[in-house]
Design an enzyme around this catalytic site. Structure first.
Site, short mmCIF file in Angstrom:
data_model
loop_
_atom_site.label_atom_id
_atom_site.label_comp_id
_atom_site.label_asym_id
_atom_site.label_seq_id
_atom_site.Cartn_x
_atom_site.Cartn_y
_atom_site.Cartn_z
N HIS A 11 -0.85 -4.79 -0.86
CA HIS A 11 -1.42 -4.20 0.35
C HIS A 11 -1.43 -5.16 1.55
O HIS A 11 -2.47 -5.35 2.19
CB HIS A 11 -2.85 -3.70 0.07
CG HIS A 11 -2.91 -2.70 -1.05
ND1 HIS A 11 -3.94 -2.65 -1.95
CD2 HIS A 11 -2.04 -1.73 -1.41
CE1 HIS A 11 -3.70 -1.67 -2.83
NE2 HIS A 11 -2.56 -1.10 -2.52
C1 LIG Z 1 4.55 -1.53 -5.58
C2 LIG Z 1 3.59 -0.95 -4.60
C3 LIG Z 1 2.52 -0.18 -5.06
C4 LIG Z 1 1.62 0.36 -4.14
N1 LIG Z 1 0.68 1.23 -4.59
C5 LIG Z 1 -0.06 1.91 -3.69
C6 LIG Z 1 -0.90 2.97 -4.11
O1 LIG Z 1 -0.95 3.34 -5.29
N2 LIG Z 1 -1.63 3.62 -3.15
C7 LIG Z 1 -1.59 3.26 -1.85
O2 LIG Z 1 -2.32 3.84 -1.05
N3 LIG Z 1 -0.81 2.24 -1.43
C8 LIG Z 1 0.00 1.60 -2.31
N4 LIG Z 1 0.86 0.65 -1.88
C9 LIG Z 1 0.83 0.26 -0.45
C10 LIG Z 1 1.42 1.31 0.48
O3 LIG Z 1 2.48 2.00 -0.12
C11 LIG Z 1 1.85 0.62 1.78
O4 LIG Z 1 0.75 -0.05 2.34
C12 LIG Z 1 2.37 1.59 2.82
O5 LIG Z 1 3.42 2.35 2.28
C13 LIG Z 1 2.84 0.80 4.05
O6 LIG Z 1 3.36 1.70 4.99
P1 LIG Z 1 4.14 1.16 6.26
O7 LIG Z 1 4.51 2.35 7.06
O8 LIG Z 1 3.33 0.11 6.91
O9 LIG Z 1 5.44 0.42 5.71
P2 LIG Z 1 6.51 0.88 4.65
O10 LIG Z 1 6.12 2.15 3.99
O11 LIG Z 1 6.79 -0.29 3.79
O12 LIG Z 1 7.80 1.24 5.53
C14 LIG Z 1 8.59 0.36 6.22
C15 LIG Z 1 9.99 0.96 6.27
O13 LIG Z 1 10.72 0.36 7.31
C16 LIG Z 1 12.02 0.05 6.86
N5 LIG Z 1 12.47 -1.07 7.68
C17 LIG Z 1 11.89 -2.27 7.80
N6 LIG Z 1 12.55 -3.03 8.69
C18 LIG Z 1 13.56 -2.27 9.16
C19 LIG Z 1 14.59 -2.50 10.10
N7 LIG Z 1 14.72 -3.67 10.74
N8 LIG Z 1 15.47 -1.50 10.34
C20 LIG Z 1 15.36 -0.31 9.71
N9 LIG Z 1 14.41 -0.04 8.80
C21 LIG Z 1 13.51 -1.02 8.53
C22 LIG Z 1 11.82 -0.30 5.41
O14 LIG Z 1 13.02 -0.22 4.68
C23 LIG Z 1 10.79 0.75 4.99
O15 LIG Z 1 11.39 1.95 4.60
C24 LIG Z 1 1.77 0.08 -2.76
C25 LIG Z 1 2.84 -0.68 -2.30
C26 LIG Z 1 3.76 -1.18 -3.20
C27 LIG Z 1 4.92 -1.99 -2.68
#
Ligand SMILES: Cc1cc2nc3c(=O)[nH]c(=O)nc-3n(C[C@H](O)[C@H](O)[C@H](O)COP(=O)(O)OP(=O)(O)OC[C@H]3O[C@@H](n4cnc5c(N)ncnc54)[C@H](O)[C@@H]3O)c2cc1C
Length: 528
Positions: A467
């Site tokens: 997280h």
């Molecule tokens: C293994 C794991 C288990 C987890 N379990 C849980 C859970 O059970 N419940 C829960 O609530 N949370 C969980 N989390 C945490 C939660 O999923 C994340 O906090 C949340 O998805 C983050 O969202 P975000 O939009 O910030 O980033 P992300 O969902 O990580 O999205 C970022 C996206 O941007 C893309 N990207 C990045 N840089 C670029 C670029 N330069 N050009 C184009 N694309 C790019 C990436 O490929 C990715 O698809 C878990 C996370 C992981 C990794």
């Protein structure tokens, strides 16, 4: 150059929401750039696919941290989703929002509009809860929230162990109270993972005003003076670019959003110049303030086939379960592994729970990267509001290079002290009769007795529970990277919308909060 009103970088938990909500208006054109693939095959859809994705590079950036002094110099592992859906395509699907006080804390830090009462409507707008229908929950949103369909008896054994210790029970951690043990609700529908892409993008892919480009890592944000005007990205190794008439929205997550800002000239001017990057705006806060849930995982062997594991009998059982899943959409294949858990206090005088448990239907060793023959179960315990603060910095000016991730785990002595208490509480639950009778071996903690032993094993075996947040901190102060409307300070036409904007880590899992941030940002952008 192709032109859109908005260009969203990153199709993760928050990015999918923003692209989908903005393109609801057919007059607004939106381009979504995602570095990974479509994220729509069986390994993403079948919840058990998590066991394949987390330890490998399947839909996963699979980052490592820099060596952590607090972990005896070990490098931590940092899986992050790399596909449409982002980390919601590989996560454990636990549906948790955090504690009411987390958001009231954000508002108190100078972020009007982010108190619990302000964000609750966005959690509800996102949600379609199949289980609870009350004032805390939404029933009409795209994000399906369901009960777990495994009926694994170890859920009951875990809860019974809690009852044997007179711990409180909780049937809805996102309701009036967070405290207690219970079975988690999950972001699934009909036994399939309900990633942000599944919920928000897939139903809208045919919109003529929404263009989604996968396999398209953004290399840098293009500026005209201090105004963001587009994004340069690569596809099949060739450079390309898109123009944004209104705004560029960066949703790359807690590690890659600050990286893209820095590659584009927004960050600590001296550091950027050192790497030969042209400075657009000196913003030393970019990449700082990294916060993550440090976690310890207990692990036990057991003979029960209700746990995932490697054995001939286990494979035969799993084969049957796959048939059951295909037929009825239930059973072991729908497991998110972390089926139950809860929130507890390490000190009864605390106002809110400070630790979270994830009971695991598999032996837990190094994120599933250390495999063991046989079957077993485990329990994670993490510290919800660590004091340690880390950073994300650039290793080079190469957009293809991973950033340097330094969570500084256990940098604050207080974090280790609280984790010692958390360890003892969790072990009491694991040692309660309802659970202890099922184990045949305590894999890592049998000899751990004194506080010094506990400190030592915590340093040897702790790591993230996935997280990371806070690296593009929102605030009203000068050092904040984005303002409470999530506009990047010092430039125009640029916002960051994802987990990186959280000023402080919330007490719970971070997917639903990231989706909430996407929902709220979309409304703020629409309002102009
Ligand atoms: C293994 C794991 C288990 C987890 N379990 C849980 C859970 O059970 N419940 C829960 O609530 N949370 C969980 N989390 C945490 C939660 O999923 C994340 O906090 C949340 O998805 C983050 O969202 P975000 O939009 O910030 O980033 P992300 O969902 O990580 O999205 C970022 C996206 O941007 C893309 N990207 C990045 N840089 C670029 C670029 N330069 N050009 C184009 N694309 C790019 C990436 O490929 C990715 O698809 C878990 C996370 C992981 C990794």
């Amino acid at each position: 150059m192709e032109e859109f009103d908005y260009v969203v970088v990153g199709g993760g938990s928050a990015g999918c929401v923003v692209a989908s909500r903005l393109s609801e208006n057919p007059k607004i054109t939106v381009c979504l750039l995602e570095a990974g693939g479509a994220g729509n095959n069986w390994v993403v859809k079948a919840p058990m696919g998590i066991a394949i994705m987390v330890p490998s590079k399947t839909n996963n950036w699979a980052f490592e941290t820099v060596p952590q002094p607090g972990l005896n110099g070990r490098k931590g592992y940092q899986p992050r989703g790399k596909a449409l859906g982002g980390s919601s395509a590989i996560n454990a699907m636990v549906y948790i929002r955090g504690h009411r006080s987390d958001y009231d804390g954000w508002a108190a830090l100078g972020n009007p509009g982010w108190s619990y009462n302000d964000v609750l409507p966005y959690f509800k707008k996102a949600e379609k809860n199949e289980v609870v229908h009350d004032d805390f929950h939404g029933t009409g949103g795209p994000l399906n929230v369901a009960g777990i369909r495994t009926s694994n008896p170890f859920q009951d054994y875990f809860l019974e162990a809690g009852r044997q210790l007179q711990l409180p029970m909780n049937s809805d951690f996102n309701g009036a109270h967070q405290m207690g043990l219970g079975v988690y609700q999950v972001t699934q529908k009909n036994g399939e993972r309900w990633s942000a892409a599944r919920a928000y993008l897939e139903p809208n892919m045919s919109r003529p005003n929404l263009k989604v480009i996968t396999g398209a890592p953004a290399r840098k944000i293009l500026f005209d003076g201090k105004r963001a005007i587009g994004v340069e990205y690569s596809r099949d190794g060739k450079p390309d670019s898109v123009r944004a008439k209104a705004e560029v929205i960066v949703s790359g997550g807690a590690f890659l959003s600050p990286q893209l800002l820095m590659l584009s000239g927004i960050g600590n001017a001296a550091d950027l110049k050192g790497l030969g990057i042209n400075v657009v705006h000196h913003s030393p806060g970019v990449g700082q303030n990294l916060q993550d849930h440090i976690d310890y995982a207990f692990s036990y062997r057991s003979k029960s086939l209700h746990h995932f594991g490697l054995s001939f009998k286990g494979l035969r059982h799993l084969w049957k379960e796959i048939g059951r899943y295909k037929r009825d959409g239930v059973g072991m294949v729908t497991s998110n592994v972390a089926e139950c858990g809860g929130f507890l206090k390490t000190d009864p005088n605390l106002a809110v729970p400070d630790i979270q448990l994830h009971f695991s239907m598999a032996m837990a060793d190094n994120h599933g990267r250390n495999r063991h023959l046989g079957h077993g179960f485990g329990c994670h315990v993490c510290l919800l509001r660590p004091k340690s603060r880390g950073s994300v910095t650039l290793a080079s000016d190469d957009p293809g290079a991973a950033p340097q991730i330094d969570p500084k785990f256990y940098d604050s002595a207080d974090d280790l002290d609280v984790m010692v208490k958390a360890f003892k509480i969790t072990r009491r639950i694991m040692d309660a009769e309802a659970l202890a009778k099922w184990r045949t071996e305590d894999m890592f903690t049998a000899d751990v007795r004194t506080d010094e032993d506990i400190r030592s094993i915590l340093r040897r075996r702790s790591d993230t529970v996935y997280h990371p947040v806070g690296t593009v901190r929102m605030g009203a102060d000068e050092a904040a990277v984005v303002d409470p409307q999530l506009r990047v300070n010092g430039v125009q036409g640029l916002r960051v919308v994802d987990a990186s904007i959280m000023p402080t880590l919330i007490g719970g899992n971070t997917n639903a909060p990231s989706i909430m941030i996407g929902e709220k940002a979309a409304d703020m952008i629409k309002a102009g």
